[in-house]
Design an enzyme around this catalytic site. Sequence first.
Site, PDB file in Angstrom:
ATOM      1  N   CYS A  51       0.837  -1.205   0.000  1.00 46.98           N
ATOM      2  CA  CYS A  51       0.000   0.000   0.000  1.00 46.98           C
ATOM      3  C   CYS A  51       0.871   1.253   0.000  1.00 46.98           C
ATOM      4  O   CYS A  51       1.508   1.559  -0.996  1.00 46.98           O
ATOM      5  CB  CYS A  51      -0.980  -0.047   1.182  1.00 46.98           C
ATOM      6  SG  CYS A  51      -2.304   1.178   1.051  1.00 46.98           S
TER       7      CYS A  51
ATOM      8  N   HIS B 106      -3.872  -5.513   1.210  1.00 46.17           N
ATOM      9  CA  HIS B 106      -3.257  -5.836   2.499  1.00 46.17           C
ATOM     10  C   HIS B 106      -3.409  -7.312   2.851  1.00 46.17           C
ATOM     11  O   HIS B 106      -4.309  -7.672   3.623  1.00 46.17           O
ATOM     12  CB  HIS B 106      -3.899  -4.997   3.607  1.00 46.17           C
ATOM     13  CG  HIS B 106      -3.584  -3.548   3.501  1.00 46.17           C
ATOM     14  ND1 HIS B 106      -2.363  -3.030   3.850  1.00 46.17           N
ATOM     15  CD2 HIS B 106      -4.318  -2.498   3.058  1.00 46.17           C
ATOM     16  CE1 HIS B 106      -2.350  -1.716   3.648  1.00 46.17           C
ATOM     17  NE2 HIS B 106      -3.528  -1.369   3.151  1.00 46.17           N
TER      18      HIS B 106
ATOM     19  N   GLU C 298      -1.749  -8.903   4.885  1.00 43.96           N
ATOM     20  CA  GLU C 298      -1.515  -9.076   6.329  1.00 43.96           C
ATOM     21  C   GLU C 298      -2.801  -8.928   7.137  1.00 43.96           C
ATOM     22  O   GLU C 298      -2.821  -9.276   8.321  1.00 43.96           O
ATOM     23  CB  GLU C 298      -0.447  -8.088   6.817  1.00 43.96           C
ATOM     24  CG  GLU C 298      -0.863  -6.616   6.868  1.00 43.96           C
ATOM     25  CD  GLU C 298      -0.723  -5.895   5.526  1.00 43.96           C
ATOM     26  OE1 GLU C 298      -0.624  -6.577   4.487  1.00 43.96           O
ATOM     27  OE2 GLU C 298      -0.732  -4.649   5.527  1.00 43.96           O
TER      28      GLU C 298
END
Lengths: 952, 255
Positions: free
Chosen positions: B96, B217, B219
């Site tokens: 990002c 994302h 994660e």
Amino acid sequence: MIYSIEVCLKDGQPDPRGSGVARGIHDLGIHKKDISVGVSDFYWLDGTLTPKELDSIARELLVDPITQEFNCSPLQNNDTPEAHNITVTYNPGVTDPVEETLMKALADMGLSTVHSARTAQRYHIKGPLDQGELDIICARLLVNPIIQRVVKETPKAFAESPRYTFKLKHVDLLGSVDEELVRIGREYSLNRAEISAVKAFYAGLERNPTDAEMETLGQTWSEHCVHKTFRGNFEFEGQNITNLLKSTIMRATRELSPPWCLSVFKDNAGVVDFDGDWAVCFKVETHNHPSAIEPYGGAATGLGGVVRDVMGTGLGAKPIANTDVFCFGPPDFDFNRLPPGVLHPRRVFKGVRAGVADYGNRLGIPTVNGAILFDERYTANPLVFCGTVGIMPKQMSQQGKQKPGDKVVLAGGRTGRDGIHGVTFASEQLTRDSTELSFTSVQIGNAIVEKKVIDGLLKARDKKLFSRITDCGGGGLSSAVGEMAEETGVKVYLDRVPLKYAGLSYSEIWISESQERMLMAVPPANVEELLQIFADEGAEATVIGEFTDDRRLHLYFNDHTVCDLEMGFLHGGRPEMNMVAEWKKPLHPEPEIAQKGDFNEVLLGLLSAWNVCSKEWVIRQYDHEVQGASVLKPLVGETEEGPGDAAIVKPVATSARGLIIGCGINTRYGDIDPYWMAASAIDEALRQVIAVGGSLRHTALLDNFCWGNVKDRQSLGALVKASRACYDMSIAFKTPFISGKDSLNNEFEQDGKRISIPHTLLISAMAVMDDAGKAVSMDFKKAGNLIYILGATYDEMGGSEYLARMGYIGNKSPMVNFAASRKLMEDLSGATSRRLVRSCHDLSEGGLGVALSEMAFAGNLGAEVSLGAVPQGEIADRDDVLLFSESNSRFLVEIEPGNREEFEITMHGNIFAVIGSVNTSDVLRVEGLNGETIISLPLRALKESWQKPLRW
Amino acid sequence: MNSVNVLILRAPGTNRDEETAAAFQQAGASTRLATINEVATASFRFSDSQVLVFPGGFAYGDDLGAGRVLASELNLKLRADMQPFIDRGGLVLGICNGFQTLVKAGILPGPMSKGQTVTLTNNDSGRFECRWVYLTANPSSKCVFTAGIRTIYVPVAHGEGKLVADPAVVASLDVALYYTGAEGNRNPGYPHNPNGSTKDIAGITDSTGRVFGLMPHPEDHIRESQHPRWTRGEATKESLGSSIYQNAVNWVKKI
């Protein structure tokens, strides 16, 4: 000299900012063809630069070589009848975060010859617009004169800050009597009794107070800081109430005293146990008046403030979730009816949304739950509630204690004139002049500074470097230092406070509400390490004084004493307020609504009502995923568009526990009865918790009262009634209040007529659930499953969306049957914990009809239900009552046929019934009491009606 | 090699650094969070680490453009260390805001000597958007982070994620991840491609396959309870974003 760099998009690059402005122009009612808007950015640099340096600043810092280009020509006025340029810059004294970043980046590049920078935005508007239209576009869309202005050319020089020359000021109290004394009191927002008490105190000292002492007293005794109305004494219906807050809301918590409440009503946020190792805290604040004046900045700093409350709770909590609830005038409010000086609700809405999103997203805190309400009476007085949940190790959950000799450390943003007298402004009535008078009350936020402070302080906390922490909020240093040092005493050297610009007097420094500042007590041995931690994060931290043991507030400015005040008087000298309250039940016209055979149109209309419709446009612009803890998100269902009830986060990855966050608010019921309005708000917040799989056992509540003019007896009566409902509900459901806040005098005066907001109570709920894996979402899951309604439906149409749609308020608002409601909620919790519930949705605005529609289109599954099966609390035998009554304590629940028996055994003793089933059709069909189909609508029509209004 | 050390570089405004650390830890790596200030002044530099990560967030508030100021700082303070780190086989991941930084610093798509050739600009919607997207890996990409991945489901949360470049540059990119439909179907349209990115590009790698940037994302989807439809029984192991981090750790362990 001043150099210009203008950065524009290359030809052919899409310009979303420009398109947004073009849409905004259309929304203003200017519907001319061929209007197009382009936006470029101006950077003005004051200093000495070679052409080569200027070029490299543009290329290396400002321009994206793929999409943008630049020129270094000064701004010129080259308007033509078809092409207009409007260039908007910040007013002098307003801090623009971009300038700060730009200066940092220039320093990194080694360019120390630039002294200061300004930015501006230039709107290139093409189209056949006349001057009148351009003025409207400026005034209603592009410029907020409180912080911005239009410029026609590059400034010749930036305005210089005036110098400040020290002069100690005294306020002549001893020589003032009667109306003159009252006038002085008003200047410091002290009432007649208070200013008299101050005069008597100083008469005893045989001297006049300094202005800093008066400011300190004014801030510390303000409504915002001590809630003097709420803590005052009331005479109501022949009874005397001593300290309303203590005798209702706080009393309930004291009587319940569950062991999991760790710190309530004393710190910056209420703290509860999470899992024995961790504690969670929650605080909800309002920032109403600043948001009315400057929606973006007001809302952003509102969020920034509540985040700091959580950072300043115990020995510092990490913010893990935000909530927001807004109340606005209707977005389609007629421009011509707008009172002068008032921003249009649509502009307020867009500005507030952007302020909260930009600030919250930049802080990396997910916004997980909220609500938006619309009512004309909020037009001049919008309400902005921001909440933050934090987490900390349980052993750090108690407020710290400093020792004499500990240093006073101020960390974070620099101090400017921002928000001076914001606290006293917060408690006062708005008038059309407010926008001009109160510009220093507008605070400008810089989220990144706050993020740096969060990161620094959590590191410092874990190394146990400070003994106590609090935030600088309303009243600035005067409140933060004054409160922290109450038990010890303190010396503060105001000249050591880092300033944004020169020219502030000592008392301005003392009461400034500049954002992003935290105050710590730090043992001398830890000071160096603490300052280094903040420096590594790029945050400023400064020692500004030390704690003493003399219980006095000493302030110095360059060796001059400017304040020497006894803590005992500051915190104990305020005379209590005594008020008379009364309540007369208003009588509204009784609705006369003919029975109908077809409710398709009504249902679609209700789904499109501002208060009911999808808020996805807002929700998607908040980062609700950051921190990776979400279990139940704000949007749920097959296409992730359905309205979830409460949110669930799992803040400790290694623990199965979840944290539920919900809210309840419905102001229309308050037009009928504030007691039941408050009870309904609590019922709704609890319903949300229960609907997603929570239980009442570990649920805490927060109250936020936003009230009209509390000089009005009827308004005070409403406050008493609502507070009593809070006590009764809290005791009945065994759900303690842990924190609260009030914002009073939310009214606007126009042509001598007072327009008060509806009395508004927001209840926020936070509940710990043992196993987040048992969460339930509201979307239908599987065809063939049974649909149950739990709880009885009464003819309680007063204050409903249905009546509002017909233009009525009604006289009978929903009540709560304490015992039945509590049993039902407890038993439903039992059913969800046994995994019997496939989906569950609480019934609120729009009642059964709306809830059923939402479950169906969220799950993309049809349903068929029969109203004849709905249990009625009293026999109204009207389809509209059964469909749209907003009776409390009701749920729709989806159960697999195989679990029918076990579910019904679990729910034994409650009022409930199967009313239909889920099917694979794409239609919602409802059979009326007479057996005929009264609703038959495709899911996509329902969803479209619900999504359309706010698809901006 | 036994221990895999991941250095996660923070700047003022960084977020999701802790989730990124958690994702790498779940994959068996040791992680260290450090601010740019600490790294630029400390002696350890990148030398102990095999993986360097620029996480998400709003470095310097995205003032002057997303990732712009951090990219400039990176070039001024750390550029001398970056190329050798990549040359000796280090992995670099930008997520990002980190991706925006790598692109604006000219590290992606590379070579660094060419400067910035690609940008990530305003979403077509003109708005910051937070929503879940399907990402399908390009099987012919050299990217070590996406090897063996089919389709994963992860959130995006950005306002400037639309990849734009000269058509010749676009044609030469090694695209590692595309925005697709649920079944990996190409050209999915908005909102599956949430920002209007050219050719639905979600992530790219450099000529080594070891420097990788992406807007979404992964994660934020390392546990099934993070899937937005887990209550509907739709969460699967295959759709987790964890595989990106696992690939990186496995690759370092193999060499």
